[in-house]
Design a protein around this motif. Structure first.
Motif, PDB file in Angstrom:
ATOM      1  N   TRP A  26       7.412 -46.767 -25.285  1.00 39.95           N
ATOM      2  CA  TRP A  26       6.599 -47.896 -25.758  1.00 39.95           C
ATOM      3  C   TRP A  26       7.403 -49.178 -25.625  1.00 39.95           C
ATOM      4  O   TRP A  26       8.312 -49.442 -26.403  1.00 39.95           O
ATOM      5  CB  TRP A  26       6.161 -47.694 -27.199  1.00 39.95           C
ATOM      6  N   GLN A  27       7.052 -49.953 -24.648  1.00 41.87           N
ATOM      7  CA  GLN A  27       7.766 -51.195 -24.386  1.00 41.87           C
ATOM      8  C   GLN A  27       7.254 -52.305 -25.301  1.00 41.87           C
ATOM      9  O   GLN A  27       6.078 -52.330 -25.665  1.00 41.87           O
ATOM     10  CB  GLN A  27       7.546 -51.629 -22.939  1.00 41.87           C
ATOM     11  N   SER A  28       8.143 -53.226 -25.605  1.00 45.70           N
ATOM     12  CA  SER A  28       7.715 -54.418 -26.339  1.00 45.70           C
ATOM     13  C   SER A  28       6.904 -55.292 -25.386  1.00 45.70           C
ATOM     14  O   SER A  28       6.952 -55.117 -24.153  1.00 45.70           O
ATOM     15  CB  SER A  28       8.937 -55.194 -26.838  1.00 45.70           C
ATOM     16  N   GLY A  29       6.183 -56.223 -25.940  1.00 48.12           N
ATOM     17  CA  GLY A  29       5.386 -57.124 -25.116  1.00 48.12           C
ATOM     18  C   GLY A  29       6.240 -57.900 -24.115  1.00 48.12           C
ATOM     19  O   GLY A  29       5.858 -58.077 -22.959  1.00 48.12           O
ATOM     20  N   ARG A  32       7.255 -55.599 -21.269  1.00 46.23           N
ATOM     21  CA  ARG A  32       6.092 -55.350 -20.409  1.00 46.23           C
ATOM     22  C   ARG A  32       5.844 -56.526 -19.472  1.00 46.23           C
ATOM     23  O   ARG A  32       5.607 -56.349 -18.276  1.00 46.23           O
ATOM     24  CB  ARG A  32       4.846 -55.094 -21.258  1.00 46.23           C
ATOM     25  N   GLU A  33       5.905 -57.736 -20.008  1.00 46.06           N
ATOM     26  CA  GLU A  33       5.692 -58.935 -19.183  1.00 46.06           C
ATOM     27  C   GLU A  33       6.769 -59.074 -18.119  1.00 46.06           C
ATOM     28  O   GLU A  33       6.482 -59.413 -16.973  1.00 46.06           O
ATOM     29  CB  GLU A  33       5.640 -60.185 -20.068  1.00 46.06           C
ATOM     30  N   ARG A  34       8.014 -58.816 -18.506  1.00 44.11           N
ATOM     31  CA  ARG A  34       9.111 -58.930 -17.537  1.00 44.11           C
ATOM     32  C   ARG A  34       8.961 -57.879 -16.437  1.00 44.11           C
ATOM     33  O   ARG A  34       9.250 -58.157 -15.271  1.00 44.11           O
ATOM     34  CB  ARG A  34      10.456 -58.795 -18.240  1.00 44.11           C
ATOM     35  N   CYS A  35       8.523 -56.671 -16.814  1.00 50.38           N
ATOM     36  CA  CYS A  35       8.319 -55.613 -15.819  1.00 50.38           C
ATOM     37  C   CYS A  35       7.245 -55.995 -14.805  1.00 50.38           C
ATOM     38  O   CYS A  35       7.339 -55.644 -13.626  1.00 50.38           O
ATOM     39  CB  CYS A  35       7.954 -54.297 -16.499  1.00 50.38           C
ATOM     40  N   LYS A  36       6.231 -56.719 -15.265  1.00 51.08           N
ATOM     41  CA  LYS A  36       5.161 -57.156 -14.354  1.00 51.08           C
ATOM     42  C   LYS A  36       5.665 -58.157 -13.324  1.00 51.08           C
ATOM     43  O   LYS A  36       5.214 -58.167 -12.181  1.00 51.08           O
ATOM     44  CB  LYS A  36       4.017 -57.794 -15.150  1.00 51.08           C
ATOM     45  N   SER A  37       6.614 -59.005 -13.733  1.00 53.57           N
ATOM     46  CA  SER A  37       7.068 -60.066 -12.833  1.00 53.57           C
ATOM     47  C   SER A  37       8.368 -59.743 -12.104  1.00 53.57           C
ATOM     48  O   SER A  37       8.713 -60.427 -11.147  1.00 53.57           O
ATOM     49  CB  SER A  37       7.249 -61.368 -13.619  1.00 53.57           C
ATOM     50  N   ASP A  38       9.083 -58.708 -12.530  1.00 53.99           N
ATOM     51  CA  ASP A  38      10.380 -58.381 -11.940  1.00 53.99           C
ATOM     52  C   ASP A  38      10.406 -56.886 -11.602  1.00 53.99           C
ATOM     53  O   ASP A  38      10.685 -56.049 -12.456  1.00 53.99           O
ATOM     54  CB  ASP A  38      11.495 -58.739 -12.930  1.00 53.99           C
ATOM     55  N   SER A  46      12.398 -48.191 -16.270  1.00 47.42           N
ATOM     56  CA  SER A  46      11.890 -46.822 -16.210  1.00 47.42           C
ATOM     57  C   SER A  46      13.033 -45.807 -16.207  1.00 47.42           C
ATOM     58  O   SER A  46      13.001 -44.808 -16.921  1.00 47.42           O
ATOM     59  CB  SER A  46      11.019 -46.639 -14.974  1.00 47.42           C
ATOM     60  N   LYS A  47      14.058 -46.070 -15.402  1.00 47.15           N
ATOM     61  CA  LYS A  47      15.215 -45.166 -15.329  1.00 47.15           C
ATOM     62  C   LYS A  47      15.926 -45.063 -16.675  1.00 47.15           C
ATOM     63  O   LYS A  47      16.281 -43.969 -17.111  1.00 47.15           O
ATOM     64  CB  LYS A  47      16.206 -45.647 -14.270  1.00 47.15           C
ATOM     65  N   ILE A 121      16.100 -50.561 -29.082  1.00 46.77           N
ATOM     66  CA  ILE A 121      16.246 -50.429 -30.534  1.00 46.77           C
ATOM     67  C   ILE A 121      15.678 -51.699 -31.155  1.00 46.77           C
ATOM     68  O   ILE A 121      15.968 -52.802 -30.696  1.00 46.77           O
ATOM     69  CB  ILE A 121      17.726 -50.272 -30.952  1.00 46.77           C
ATOM     70  N   ARG A 122      14.897 -51.503 -32.186  1.00 45.60           N
ATOM     71  CA  ARG A 122      14.394 -52.644 -32.961  1.00 45.60           C
ATOM     72  C   ARG A 122      14.793 -52.411 -34.406  1.00 45.60           C
ATOM     73  O   ARG A 122      14.549 -51.343 -34.955  1.00 45.60           O
ATOM     74  CB  ARG A 122      12.876 -52.756 -32.825  1.00 45.60           C
ATOM     75  N   ILE A 123      15.383 -53.424 -35.009  1.00 48.64           N
ATOM     76  CA  ILE A 123      15.839 -53.311 -36.396  1.00 48.64           C
ATOM     77  C   ILE A 123      15.184 -54.415 -37.209  1.00 48.64           C
ATOM     78  O   ILE A 123      15.231 -55.587 -36.832  1.00 48.64           O
ATOM     79  CB  ILE A 123      17.377 -53.431 -36.481  1.00 48.64           C
ATOM     80  N   ASN A 124      14.594 -54.029 -38.313  1.00 45.65           N
ATOM     81  CA  ASN A 124      14.011 -54.996 -39.228  1.00 45.65           C
ATOM     82  C   ASN A 124      14.922 -55.155 -40.435  1.00 45.65           C
ATOM     83  O   ASN A 124      15.290 -54.171 -41.072  1.00 45.65           O
ATOM     84  CB  ASN A 124      12.612 -54.556 -39.682  1.00 45.65           C
ATOM     85  N   GLY A 125      15.285 -56.389 -40.703  1.00 48.41           N
ATOM     86  CA  GLY A 125      16.100 -56.698 -41.872  1.00 48.41           C
ATOM     87  C   GLY A 125      15.242 -57.276 -42.979  1.00 48.41           C
ATOM     88  O   GLY A 125      14.008 -57.265 -42.903  1.00 48.41           O
TER      89      GLY A 125
END
Length: 167
Positions: A26-29, A32-38, A46-47, A121-125
Motif C-alpha cells: 500500500w503506497q502513500s499518495g 503513487r504519484e511519483r511512480c506515475k511520473s518516474d 516494486s523491487k 514506515i510511517r510513524i505517528n507521534g
C-alpha cells in the motif's frame, strides 16, 4: 464461540501474518504519484516492496510449513523453542536470518534511505506523522531488533506459560 476463534487463531496465525504483511504494497499518495511520473522509481519501488514482503513472510512460511506438514499443532508451540522441535527451530532460524538481512540492509547498505524514499514506515507521534530521516529509521529498526531479541530470549528461557494443551 471464543474458544473456536482462539483455536482458529492458533492454527492459522501464519496465514493472518502473511495477509497483514501485504500492507507493504500500500503506497502513500506521494509515492503513487511519483511512480506515475518516474518509471525508474516505480520499478525500484516494486523491487523494494517485494523484497521487504518476502523478508517479512519468510518466518510465516516456515511456521506454516511446520504447522501444515511438520506436526506442530498450533502457533503457541512456537513460543517454546527450547522444547527442541526442528520446525520451531526452522522458524527461529528464518527470524534470525531476516533480522541479520534487515540490519545489514539498513545499517551497511542503502536500506534506511530506501525506507525513507519509498515511505515504507510511517510513524505517528503526539503531534501527528513524524517526518522520517535515515537516522530515525536506524533508531526505529534498532528498537525493533532489541525488542525482538528480548522476546526471543524470554521464549528460549522456557519460562513462558503458553496454552499448548488447546488444539
Amino acid at each position: 464461540m471464543l474458544l473456536n476463534l482462539f483455536n482458529l487463531f492458533g492454527h492459522y496465525f501464519w496465514v493472518i501474518s502473511i495477509v497483514v504483511s501485504l500492507q507493504v504494497f500500500w503506497q502513500s499518495g506521494a509515492v503513487r504519484e511519483r511512480c506515475k511520473s518516474d518509471v525508474e522509481f516505480a520499478i525500484d519501488d516494486s523491487k523494494v516492496r517485494w523484497k521487504l514482503f518476502l523478508w517479512m513472510c519468510a518466518p510465516w512460511f516456515a511456521m506454516g510449513i511446520g504447522q501444515r506438514f511438520g506436526g506442530v499443532p498450533t502457533v503457541w508451540h512456537f513460543l517454546k523453542p527450547g522444547d527442541g522441535n526442528p520446525w520451531v527451530a526452522l522458524f527461529f532460524l528464518s527470524v534470525f536470518g531476516c533480522w541479520l538481512l534487515a540490519a545489514y540492509w539498513v545499517y551497511l547498505r542503502d536500506g534506511a534511505n530506501a525506507i525513507v524514499e519509498h515511505q515504507l514506515i510511517r510513524i505517528n507521534g503526539l503531534t501527528g506523522q513524524v517526518k522520517l530521516t535515515p537516522n530515525k529509521v536506524k533508531l526505529v529498526v534498532a528498537l525493533m531488533l532489541i525488542g525482538g531479541i528480548a522476546a526471543a530470549l524470554t521464549m528460549f528461557s522456557n519460562h513462558m506459560v503458553v496454552p499448548i494443551g488447546i488444539d
